[in-house]
Write a protein that holds these residues in place. Structure first.
Motif, PDB file in Angstrom:
ATOM      1  N   GLU A  22       0.833  -1.206   0.000  1.00 26.87           N
ATOM      2  CA  GLU A  22       0.000   0.000   0.000  1.00 26.87           C
ATOM      3  C   GLU A  22       0.867   1.254   0.000  1.00 26.87           C
ATOM      4  O   GLU A  22       0.559   2.229  -0.690  1.00 26.87           O
ATOM      5  CB  GLU A  22      -0.955  -0.010   1.202  1.00 26.87           C
ATOM      6  CG  GLU A  22      -2.054  -1.056   1.116  1.00 26.87           C
ATOM      7  CD  GLU A  22      -1.614  -2.472   1.493  1.00 26.87           C
ATOM      8  OE1 GLU A  22      -0.465  -2.678   1.961  1.00 26.87           O
ATOM      9  OE2 GLU A  22      -2.418  -3.395   1.295  1.00 26.87           O
ATOM     10  N   ASP A  23       1.949   1.238   0.782  1.00 26.75           N
ATOM     11  CA  ASP A  23       2.859   2.381   0.824  1.00 26.75           C
ATOM     12  C   ASP A  23       3.478   2.637  -0.552  1.00 26.75           C
ATOM     13  O   ASP A  23       3.498   3.765  -1.037  1.00 26.75           O
ATOM     14  CB  ASP A  23       3.998   2.148   1.832  1.00 26.75           C
ATOM     15  CG  ASP A  23       3.532   2.084   3.268  1.00 26.75           C
ATOM     16  OD1 ASP A  23       2.528   2.734   3.619  1.00 26.75           O
ATOM     17  OD2 ASP A  23       4.193   1.368   4.054  1.00 26.75           O
ATOM     18  N   SER A  25       2.425   1.536  -3.446  1.00 25.36           N
ATOM     19  CA  SER A  25       1.359   1.870  -4.387  1.00 25.36           C
ATOM     20  C   SER A  25       1.028   3.356  -4.327  1.00 25.36           C
ATOM     21  O   SER A  25       0.941   4.032  -5.358  1.00 25.36           O
ATOM     22  CB  SER A  25       0.113   1.035  -4.073  1.00 25.36           C
ATOM     23  OG  SER A  25      -0.974   1.445  -4.845  1.00 25.36           O
ATOM     24  N   ALA A  26       0.875   3.865  -3.130  1.00 27.06           N
ATOM     25  CA  ALA A  26       0.533   5.281  -2.972  1.00 27.06           C
ATOM     26  C   ALA A  26       1.662   6.186  -3.449  1.00 27.06           C
ATOM     27  O   ALA A  26       1.419   7.188  -4.126  1.00 27.06           O
ATOM     28  CB  ALA A  26       0.209   5.578  -1.509  1.00 27.06           C
ATOM     29  N   ALA A  27       2.886   5.828  -3.120  1.00 24.67           N
ATOM     30  CA  ALA A  27       4.033   6.664  -3.490  1.00 24.67           C
ATOM     31  C   ALA A  27       4.307   6.655  -4.994  1.00 24.67           C
ATOM     32  O   ALA A  27       4.733   7.660  -5.556  1.00 24.67           O
ATOM     33  CB  ALA A  27       5.278   6.203  -2.727  1.00 24.67           C
ATOM     34  N   SER A  28       4.065   5.520  -5.642  1.00 21.25           N
ATOM     35  CA  SER A  28       4.379   5.389  -7.067  1.00 21.25           C
ATOM     36  C   SER A  28       3.181   5.594  -7.979  1.00 21.25           C
ATOM     37  O   SER A  28       3.322   5.666  -9.195  1.00 21.25           O
ATOM     38  CB  SER A  28       4.964   4.007  -7.347  1.00 21.25           C
ATOM     39  OG  SER A  28       3.993   3.000  -7.105  1.00 21.25           O
ATOM     40  N   ARG A  29       1.986   5.632  -7.374  1.00 22.15           N
ATOM     41  CA  ARG A  29       0.735   5.736  -8.126  1.00 22.15           C
ATOM     42  C   ARG A  29       0.497   4.540  -9.040  1.00 22.15           C
ATOM     43  O   ARG A  29      -0.078   4.660 -10.128  1.00 22.15           O
ATOM     44  CB  ARG A  29       0.664   7.040  -8.908  1.00 22.15           C
ATOM     45  CG  ARG A  29       0.690   8.245  -8.002  1.00 22.15           C
ATOM     46  CD  ARG A  29       0.516   9.511  -8.750  1.00 22.15           C
ATOM     47  NE  ARG A  29       0.484  10.633  -7.809  1.00 22.15           N
ATOM     48  CZ  ARG A  29       0.553  11.866  -8.161  1.00 22.15           C
ATOM     49  NH1 ARG A  29       0.640  12.186  -9.434  1.00 22.15           N
ATOM     50  NH2 ARG A  29       0.522  12.823  -7.262  1.00 22.15           N
ATOM     51  N   ILE A  30       0.953   3.385  -8.570  1.00 23.63           N
ATOM     52  CA  ILE A  30       0.706   2.104  -9.256  1.00 23.63           C
ATOM     53  C   ILE A  30      -0.306   1.358  -8.397  1.00 23.63           C
ATOM     54  O   ILE A  30      -0.172   1.314  -7.173  1.00 23.63           O
ATOM     55  CB  ILE A  30       2.011   1.266  -9.358  1.00 23.63           C
ATOM     56  CG1 ILE A  30       3.122   2.032 -10.069  1.00 23.63           C
ATOM     57  CG2 ILE A  30       1.745  -0.075 -10.022  1.00 23.63           C
ATOM     58  CD1 ILE A  30       2.830   2.438 -11.486  1.00 23.63           C
ATOM     59  N   THR A  31      -1.310   0.755  -9.004  1.00 23.36           N
ATOM     60  CA  THR A  31      -2.329   0.082  -8.201  1.00 23.36           C
ATOM     61  C   THR A  31      -1.717  -1.088  -7.424  1.00 23.36           C
ATOM     62  O   THR A  31      -0.729  -1.688  -7.851  1.00 23.36           O
ATOM     63  CB  THR A  31      -3.489  -0.452  -9.064  1.00 23.36           C
ATOM     64  OG1 THR A  31      -3.012  -1.503  -9.896  1.00 23.36           O
ATOM     65  CG2 THR A  31      -4.122   0.656  -9.898  1.00 23.36           C
ATOM     66  N   THR A  49       5.606   1.811 -16.053  1.00 17.99           N
ATOM     67  CA  THR A  49       5.291   1.313 -14.712  1.00 17.99           C
ATOM     68  C   THR A  49       6.570   0.987 -13.957  1.00 17.99           C
ATOM     69  O   THR A  49       6.738   1.378 -12.791  1.00 17.99           O
ATOM     70  CB  THR A  49       4.396   0.064 -14.796  1.00 17.99           C
ATOM     71  OG1 THR A  49       3.193   0.402 -15.492  1.00 17.99           O
ATOM     72  CG2 THR A  49       4.057  -0.483 -13.423  1.00 17.99           C
ATOM     73  N   ALA A  52       8.292   4.139 -12.900  1.00 15.68           N
ATOM     74  CA  ALA A  52       7.659   4.760 -11.735  1.00 15.68           C
ATOM     75  C   ALA A  52       8.051   4.044 -10.448  1.00 15.68           C
ATOM     76  O   ALA A  52       8.359   4.684  -9.437  1.00 15.68           O
ATOM     77  CB  ALA A  52       6.142   4.764 -11.900  1.00 15.68           C
ATOM     78  N   THR A  56      10.546   5.766  -7.617  1.00 16.27           N
ATOM     79  CA  THR A  56      10.012   5.948  -6.266  1.00 16.27           C
ATOM     80  C   THR A  56      10.926   5.312  -5.233  1.00 16.27           C
ATOM     81  O   THR A  56      11.258   5.927  -4.210  1.00 16.27           O
ATOM     82  CB  THR A  56       8.596   5.336  -6.169  1.00 16.27           C
ATOM     83  OG1 THR A  56       7.739   6.010  -7.097  1.00 16.27           O
ATOM     84  CG2 THR A  56       8.038   5.451  -4.764  1.00 16.27           C
TER      85      THR A  56
END
Length: 83
Positions: A22-23, A25-31, A49, A52, A56
């Motif tokens: 989750e961390d 995902s949020a930082a990289s904007r990848i689901t 992808t 990114a 990150t």
């Protein structure tokens, strides 16, 4: 872009940073779903992808180590700051 980044390196990088999926995902904007598929080698990520994700993790202080006879790896090159 480093084409030789492996799923194991991404998982290890998260562990070094003590980040959840989750961390990252949020930082990289990848689901989270895409990240899970990449980390389990169920899919080959698009270049954008992978860019990114690696950007990150590198911004957070991770250095990706190339295959050098002992296998690819990761290390922290500076103490990460966590918000």
């Amino acid at each position: 872009m480093k084409k030789d980044i492996r799923p194991e390196q991404i998982r290890a990088a998260r562990a070094l940073l003590d980040w959840t999926r989750e961390d990252l995902s949020a930082a990289s904007r990848i689901t989270i779903r895409t990240l899970a598929r990449i980390e389990s080698a169920q899919t080959v990520p698009r270049e954008s992808t992978l860019n990114a994700l690696t950007a990150t993790l590198e911004d957070a202080g991770v250095e990706f180590l190339a295959e050098n006879g002992g296998g690819p790896g990761v290390r922290l090159n500076r103490r990460p700051s966590r918000d």
